[in-house]
Design a protein around this motif. Structure first.
Motif, short mmCIF file in Angstrom:
data_model
loop_
_atom_site.label_atom_id
_atom_site.label_comp_id
_atom_site.label_asym_id
_atom_site.label_seq_id
_atom_site.Cartn_x
_atom_site.Cartn_y
_atom_site.Cartn_z
N TRP A 117 0.81 -1.20 0.00
CA TRP A 117 0.00 0.00 0.00
C TRP A 117 0.86 1.27 0.00
O TRP A 117 2.04 1.23 0.30
CB TRP A 117 -0.92 -0.02 1.22
CG TRP A 117 -1.84 -1.21 1.22
CD1 TRP A 117 -3.03 -1.33 0.57
CD2 TRP A 117 -1.61 -2.46 1.88
NE1 TRP A 117 -3.56 -2.58 0.79
CE2 TRP A 117 -2.71 -3.30 1.59
CE3 TRP A 117 -0.59 -2.97 2.69
CZ2 TRP A 117 -2.83 -4.60 2.07
CZ3 TRP A 117 -0.69 -4.27 3.17
CH2 TRP A 117 -1.81 -5.06 2.86
N LYS A 118 0.22 2.40 -0.32
CA LYS A 118 0.96 3.66 -0.41
C LYS A 118 1.33 4.20 0.96
O LYS A 118 2.35 4.89 1.11
CB LYS A 118 0.13 4.71 -1.16
CG LYS A 118 0.00 4.45 -2.66
CD LYS A 118 -0.73 5.59 -3.33
CE LYS A 118 -0.82 5.39 -4.83
NZ LYS A 118 -1.54 6.51 -5.51
N HIS A 119 0.51 3.93 1.96
CA HIS A 119 0.72 4.51 3.28
C HIS A 119 0.84 3.41 4.34
O HIS A 119 0.41 2.28 4.12
CB HIS A 119 -0.44 5.44 3.64
CG HIS A 119 -0.69 6.51 2.62
ND1 HIS A 119 0.18 7.56 2.41
CD2 HIS A 119 -1.72 6.67 1.74
CE1 HIS A 119 -0.30 8.34 1.44
NE2 HIS A 119 -1.45 7.82 1.01
N GLY A 120 1.44 3.77 5.46
CA GLY A 120 1.48 2.86 6.59
C GLY A 120 2.73 2.02 6.72
O GLY A 120 2.87 1.25 7.69
N LEU A 121 3.69 2.17 5.80
CA LEU A 121 4.89 1.34 5.86
C LEU A 121 5.69 1.60 7.14
O LEU A 121 6.20 0.66 7.76
CB LEU A 121 5.78 1.60 4.63
CG LEU A 121 7.13 0.90 4.61
CD1 LEU A 121 6.96 -0.62 4.68
CD2 LEU A 121 7.92 1.28 3.35
N GLY A 122 5.79 2.85 7.54
CA GLY A 122 6.59 3.18 8.72
C GLY A 122 6.08 2.48 9.97
O GLY A 122 6.84 1.85 10.71
N THR A 123 4.77 2.58 10.20
CA THR A 123 4.17 1.94 11.38
C THR A 123 4.37 0.43 11.33
O THR A 123 4.72 -0.20 12.33
CB THR A 123 2.67 2.26 11.44
OG1 THR A 123 2.50 3.68 11.57
CG2 THR A 123 2.02 1.57 12.63
N ASP A 124 4.17 -0.14 10.14
CA ASP A 124 4.31 -1.58 10.01
C ASP A 124 5.76 -2.03 10.21
O ASP A 124 6.01 -3.06 10.85
CB ASP A 124 3.83 -2.04 8.63
CG ASP A 124 3.80 -3.55 8.52
OD1 ASP A 124 2.89 -4.18 9.09
OD2 ASP A 124 4.72 -4.11 7.87
N GLN A 125 6.71 -1.27 9.71
CA GLN A 125 8.11 -1.67 9.85
C GLN A 125 8.57 -1.58 11.30
O GLN A 125 9.35 -2.41 11.76
CB GLN A 125 9.02 -0.84 8.95
CG GLN A 125 10.46 -1.33 8.93
CD GLN A 125 10.58 -2.79 8.51
OE1 GLN A 125 10.00 -3.19 7.50
NE2 GLN A 125 11.32 -3.58 9.26
N HIS A 126 8.07 -0.58 12.03
CA HIS A 126 8.40 -0.51 13.46
C HIS A 126 7.88 -1.75 14.18
O HIS A 126 8.57 -2.31 15.04
CB HIS A 126 7.82 0.76 14.07
CG HIS A 126 8.59 2.00 13.72
ND1 HIS A 126 9.93 2.15 14.00
CD2 HIS A 126 8.20 3.16 13.11
CE1 HIS A 126 10.34 3.35 13.59
NE2 HIS A 126 9.32 3.97 13.04
N TRP A 127 6.67 -2.19 13.82
CA TRP A 127 6.13 -3.42 14.41
C TRP A 127 7.00 -4.61 14.03
O TRP A 127 7.33 -5.45 14.87
CB TRP A 127 4.69 -3.63 13.92
CG TRP A 127 4.08 -4.91 14.42
CD1 TRP A 127 3.41 -5.10 15.59
CD2 TRP A 127 4.11 -6.18 13.76
NE1 TRP A 127 3.01 -6.41 15.70
CE2 TRP A 127 3.43 -7.10 14.60
CE3 TRP A 127 4.63 -6.63 12.54
CZ2 TRP A 127 3.27 -8.44 14.25
CZ3 TRP A 127 4.48 -7.97 12.20
CH2 TRP A 127 3.80 -8.86 13.06
#
Length: 257
Positions: free
Chosen positions: A214-224
């Motif tokens: 997806w275009k958004h949300g990579l940062g939050t997911d990578q921290h997880w």
């Protein structure tokens, strides 16, 4: 691989028959470039991709990048592809893949067959023993449920480096439709990603997380993902590489989470 003491973090998958994309991959910021003969390269373009791989591999290694390849299933065309890839290197290990991905792994016998095939190629072409390494792609519920058995050490899989979770195919296997909200899909996949991370940590394998679609949300997911121990990631969108450089643990700027 000279100059790199740890396995790569950012694995960019590219088609092997697209010369401009291969050239761009070399300067994309990826740590490893995977010529994907299974999904990304059309059947009509595989022979061309294989014939050019050795030259590409040497260029990648000169830049301290890992050249890798994903085969088709061994009992389809994978064995033939592997033989042609190693033959094209003409006994020069720098022209061979640093890692060979096998798709749709669900049984240990699949990995053992690849290990045997890699050993045979090393013998035939006088390559250093264990210079050819493998990575399992786990992309079904069965594969992930068997992760602990698949990734356990043993003489039958001595060349196994780690495993990639194929989140796209796994989502399909779980009945998650592409049009569902990203949050619904990602939450459903998290327990399976954790299962891979746990099995890899237990058996000291490299855990490669699946791509972010997806275009958004990579940062939050990578921290997880960092918190789970998923410190390497498959990338299919090159534009994500720059942001991952700052998001991932253990890169040259960030030594820990």
């Amino acid at each position: 691989m000279p100059g790199r003491s740890t396995p790569p973090q950012r694995w960019l998958f590219v088609p092997g028959n697209d010369a401009p994309r291969l050239q761009s991959a070399l300067t994309s910021g990826a740590d490893a470039i995977v010529v994907d003969l299974e999904e990304f390269t059309p059947a009509a373009g595989r022979a061309l991709a294989i014939s050019h791989f050795a030259e590409f591999a040497r260029r990648a290694r000169a830049l301290n990048l890992w050249p890798a390849v994903r085969l088709n299933l061994l009992d389809h065309s994978g064995l033939t592809e592997l033989a042609a890839l190693i033959q094209s290197a003409q006994g020069d290990v720098t022209g061979t893949p640093a890692a060979v991905f096998l798709p749709s792994v669900e049984q240990r016998a699949q990995l053992a067959a690849l290990d045997e095939a890699l050993a045979e190629q090393e013998r035939q072409h006088a390559l250093p023993k264990a210079s050819l390494r493998s990575i399992a792609t786990l992309e079904s519920q069965i594969g992930l449920l068997n992760a602990d058995t698949l990734l356990a050490p043993g003489a039958d899989t001595s060349r196994l480096l780690g495993a990639l979770i194929g989140t796209g195919d796994l989502a399909t296997d779980l009945g998650l439709r592409p049009e569902l909200p990203a949050s619904t899909i990602t939450e459903a996949l998290k327990p399976w990603r954790q299962r891979l991370a746990t099995a890899c940590k237990t058996h000291q394998r490299l855990a490669i997380d699946g791509p972010w679609r997806w275009k958004h949300g990579l940062g939050t997911d990578q921290h997880w993902a960092n918190q789970q121990g998923l410190h390497a990631r498959c990338v299919i969108h090159p534009e994500q590489l720059e942001s991952l450089y700052d998001l991932m643990c253990f890169n040259s700027h960030t030594q820990h989470c």
